[in-house]
Design an enzyme around this catalytic site. Structure first.
Site, PDB file in Angstrom:
ATOM      1  N   GLU A 100       0.843  -1.198   0.000  1.00 26.02           N
ATOM      2  CA  GLU A 100       0.000   0.000   0.000  1.00 26.02           C
ATOM      3  C   GLU A 100       0.877   1.246   0.000  1.00 26.02           C
ATOM      4  O   GLU A 100       2.032   1.199   0.423  1.00 26.02           O
ATOM      5  CB  GLU A 100      -0.849  -0.085   1.266  1.00 26.02           C
ATOM      6  CG  GLU A 100      -2.129   0.597   1.437  1.00 26.02           C
ATOM      7  CD  GLU A 100      -2.933   1.225   0.360  1.00 26.02           C
ATOM      8  OE1 GLU A 100      -2.433   1.622  -0.693  1.00 26.02           O
ATOM      9  OE2 GLU A 100      -4.132   1.384   0.623  1.00 26.02           O
ATOM     10  N   ASP A 104      -3.607   5.409   6.545  1.00 20.83           N
ATOM     11  CA  ASP A 104      -4.126   6.600   7.219  1.00 20.83           C
ATOM     12  C   ASP A 104      -5.120   6.150   8.294  1.00 20.83           C
ATOM     13  O   ASP A 104      -4.717   5.826   9.401  1.00 20.83           O
ATOM     14  CB  ASP A 104      -4.755   7.518   6.161  1.00 20.83           C
ATOM     15  CG  ASP A 104      -5.257   8.826   6.729  1.00 20.83           C
ATOM     16  OD1 ASP A 104      -4.841   9.190   7.834  1.00 20.83           O
ATOM     17  OD2 ASP A 104      -6.078   9.491   6.060  1.00 20.83           O
ATOM     18  N   LYS A 132       0.732   7.054   8.572  1.00 19.71           N
ATOM     19  CA  LYS A 132       0.291   8.319   9.163  1.00 19.71           C
ATOM     20  C   LYS A 132      -0.486   7.973  10.432  1.00 19.71           C
ATOM     21  O   LYS A 132      -1.720   7.949  10.426  1.00 19.71           O
ATOM     22  CB  LYS A 132      -0.613   9.030   8.138  1.00 19.71           C
ATOM     23  CG  LYS A 132      -0.568  10.514   8.253  1.00 19.71           C
ATOM     24  CD  LYS A 132      -1.278  11.359   7.225  1.00 19.71           C
ATOM     25  CE  LYS A 132      -2.158  10.935   6.157  1.00 19.71           C
ATOM     26  NZ  LYS A 132      -2.803  11.985   5.401  1.00 19.71           N
TER      27      LYS A 132
HETATM   28  P1  IMP Z   1      -7.268   4.526   4.852  1.00 15.83           P
HETATM   29  O1  IMP Z   1      -8.279   3.482   4.610  1.00 15.83           O
HETATM   30  O2  IMP Z   1      -7.823   5.773   5.484  1.00 15.83           O
HETATM   31  O3  IMP Z   1      -6.044   4.061   5.590  1.00 15.83           O
HETATM   32  O4  IMP Z   1      -6.921   5.023   3.411  1.00 15.83           O
HETATM   33  C1  IMP Z   1      -5.712   4.917   2.818  1.00 15.83           C
HETATM   34  C2  IMP Z   1      -5.850   5.452   1.411  1.00 15.83           C
HETATM   35  O5  IMP Z   1      -6.269   6.822   1.428  1.00 15.83           O
HETATM   36  C3  IMP Z   1      -4.509   5.416   0.745  1.00 15.83           C
HETATM   37  O6  IMP Z   1      -4.355   4.249  -0.004  1.00 15.83           O
HETATM   38  C4  IMP Z   1      -4.536   6.648  -0.113  1.00 15.83           C
HETATM   39  O7  IMP Z   1      -5.104   6.326  -1.368  1.00 15.83           O
HETATM   40  C5  IMP Z   1      -5.471   7.593   0.587  1.00 15.83           C
HETATM   41  N1  IMP Z   1      -4.721   8.578   1.395  1.00 15.83           N
HETATM   42  C6  IMP Z   1      -4.642   8.639   2.743  1.00 15.83           C
HETATM   43  N2  IMP Z   1      -3.874   9.655   3.154  1.00 15.83           N
HETATM   44  C7  IMP Z   1      -3.434  10.257   2.018  1.00 15.83           C
HETATM   45  C8  IMP Z   1      -2.565  11.401   1.768  1.00 15.83           C
HETATM   46  O8  IMP Z   1      -2.014  12.048   2.672  1.00 15.83           O
HETATM   47  N3  IMP Z   1      -2.348  11.715   0.459  1.00 15.83           N
HETATM   48  C9  IMP Z   1      -2.922  11.018  -0.574  1.00 15.83           C
HETATM   49  N4  IMP Z   1      -3.719   9.956  -0.376  1.00 15.83           N
HETATM   50  C10 IMP Z   1      -3.980   9.578   0.900  1.00 15.83           C
HETATM   51 MG    MG Z   2      -4.716   4.106  -2.201  1.00 24.52          MG
END
Ligand code: IMP
Ligand code: MG
Length: 175
Positions: A100, A104, A132
């Site tokens: 990945e 986030d 993050k």
């Molecule tokens: P999660 O399910 O919130 O962990 O989402 C992760 C996905 O959100 C990643 O694969 C990215 O596509 C997108 N994403 C999360 N944070 C960022 C960022 O800071 N910049 C760009 N895309 C992000």
């Molecule tokens: Mg993504």
């Protein structure tokens, strides 16, 4: 292309990313010694990082890709993730490493980890370029993490803002 108005300074250089990918490749070689792995890249952001990591692995490696999206913010906590493109490979008995771009909230990876675990895989681990931790809503940690970043909107090296900036050969953020 003039990115100076919106993109901040370079946070992580291409050299640093490649060096870290090589370290992770060596670690994967050790952790799966004598076995093979299936790298599953999550489209589209994981592509540049996956290329770096795969070149650093000496074991037998297969690669495949998936595309998914999480539903709107309201349903994020329920962990509902839509699969837009599924794998072509058979995962039964395989050591799957989900690759990945960034973790986030953790919603996507928590869903995918369960999804693979339920499909007869031998093992499932996660390799992400960026973590993050401040954004986390679901209790999940990647097994291989390139770099930990602050809670900024990150772009470059695969990461986009409305499909822009994926091609930047470094990690930066939107001002
Ligand atoms: P999660 O399910 O919130 O962990 O989402 C992760 C996905 O959100 C990643 O694969 C990215 O596509 C997108 N994403 C999360 N944070 C960022 C960022 O800071 N910049 C760009 N895309 C992000
Ligand atoms: Mg993504």
């Amino acid at each position: 292309m003039d990115n100076r108005q919106t993109v901040g300074e370079i946070m992580i250089t291409e050299e640093e990313i490649r060096a870290r990918a090589a370290e992770i490749g060596l670690q994967i070689d050790k952790d799966y010694a004598g076995e093979s792995v299936l790298l599953v890249g999550i489209l589209r952001g994981a592509v540049p990082w996956m290329v770096d990591v795969m070149k650093s692995i000496s074991l037998d490696v297969e690669i495949d890709f998936m595309a998914c999206s999480s539903y709107g913010a309201a349903t994020k906590s329920s962990g509902v993730v839509k699969i837009n493109k599924d794998l072509d490979s058979d995962v039964v008995g395989k050591n799957v490493i989900i690759v990945e771009d960034i973790v986030d909230s953790g919603t996507t990876l928590a869903y995918l980890k369960k999804y693979f675990a339920n499909r007869g895989t031998k093992s499932v681990r996660i390799c992400c370029m960026l973590d993050k931790p401040e954004g986390r809503k679901v209790d999940i940690e990647a097994d291989y993490v390139g770099f930990v970043v602050k809670d900024l909107f990150i772009v470059g090296y695969g990461l986009d803002a409305n499909q822009k900036y994926r091609q930047l050969p470094y990690i930066s953020y939107l001002k």
